[in-house]
Design an enzyme around this catalytic site. Structure first.
Site, mmCIF file in Angstrom:
data_model
loop_
_atom_site.group_PDB
_atom_site.id
_atom_site.type_symbol
_atom_site.label_atom_id
_atom_site.label_comp_id
_atom_site.label_asym_id
_atom_site.label_seq_id
_atom_site.Cartn_x
_atom_site.Cartn_y
_atom_site.Cartn_z
ATOM 1 N N PHE A 7 1.694 39.670 -96.441
ATOM 2 C CA PHE A 7 1.636 38.318 -96.987
ATOM 3 C C PHE A 7 1.912 38.341 -98.485
ATOM 4 C CE2 PHE A 7 -1.042 37.854 -93.239
ATOM 5 C CZ PHE A 7 -0.697 36.594 -92.755
ATOM 6 N N ASP A 8 2.716 37.390 -98.930
ATOM 7 C CA ASP A 8 2.792 37.077 -100.347
ATOM 8 C C ASP A 8 1.441 36.451 -100.732
ATOM 9 O OD1 ASP A 8 3.935 36.451 -102.920
ATOM 10 O OD2 ASP A 8 4.221 34.399 -102.210
#
Length: 214
Positions: A7-8
């Site tokens: 995930f960013d």
């Protein structure tokens, strides 16, 4: 072995715009820089700060280092606290954690990313939190993703992010990618970067992830 979801952070797990924009304003005022319009200011959220400073202000490496230092004066003390977790994110992570390994790959300096995830109470969901180094040797999203994959000893994952940098970084590492529209990027940006799937909401992410990795 569980499959990996990367995930960013900014624009994917958290709405960090308030803290980032306040830190930028502090930096620009202190360095007497012309404050750009809202569209250009918003473009600072996502890519490495040094890239934006170089592109928008034409700064050289020395000037970039000075500006980054001033930005961090504010961010490390105040900006880092001015954010919110997007609704539904904790439920998403809780649901995914039973079947997938979860990790963060962000262009934000790793030291700050770890502080943020700790303060929002989500650290226990992640196998690792990977970000840029303060010296700027590892700041591009593709490099951060490669670093995360190396540390976790895998070459298979899906990347979830809100900007083209997430999608292009995934492609550079031969990963599938999911673009999210509730963050700071546009649909056109994510489509042009050729995200495998684009979703509008957090609620759509579980199904999208399951389509790409079983």
């Amino acid at each position: 072995m569980k499959r990996l979801v990367l995930f960013d952070l900014d624009g994917t797990l958290t709405d960090s715009s308030e803290g980032i924009l306040a830190s930028l304003s502090y930096m620009m005022n202190k360095l007497s820089l012309k404050i750009p319009d809202d569209t250009i200011l918003a473009s600072f959220i996502g890519p490495p700060l040094r890239d934006s400073l170089s592109t928008i202000y034409g700064m050289d490496n020395t000037e970039v280092e000075i500006a980054e230092k001033v930005y961090r004066e504010y961010f490390a003390e105040r900006g880092i606290h001015r954010l919110a977790v997007y609704p539904g994110i904790e439920n998403l992570l809780n649901d995914l954690s039973s079947n997938y390994l979860l990790a963060i790959a962000t262009s934000k300096p790793e030291i700050y990313a770890k502080q943020i995830v700790e303060q929002i109470g989500l650290t226990h969901y992640f196998t690792g939190i990977f970000g840029a180094d303060l010296a700027g040797r590892r700041s591009k999203k593709a490099d951060v993703i490669a670093y995360a994959l190396n540390k976790l000893n895998t070459k298979e994952a899906v990347m979830v992010g809100d900007r083209k940098f997430d999608i292009l970084g995934a492609k550079a590492n031969e990963l599938s990618s999911i673009g999210v529209l509730y963050g700071f990027g546009s649909q056109q940006e994510l489509v042009n970067a050729k995200a495998d799937i684009v979703v509008e909401s957090v609620d759509e992410l579980t199904d999208a992830i399951r389509k790409l990795i079983k």
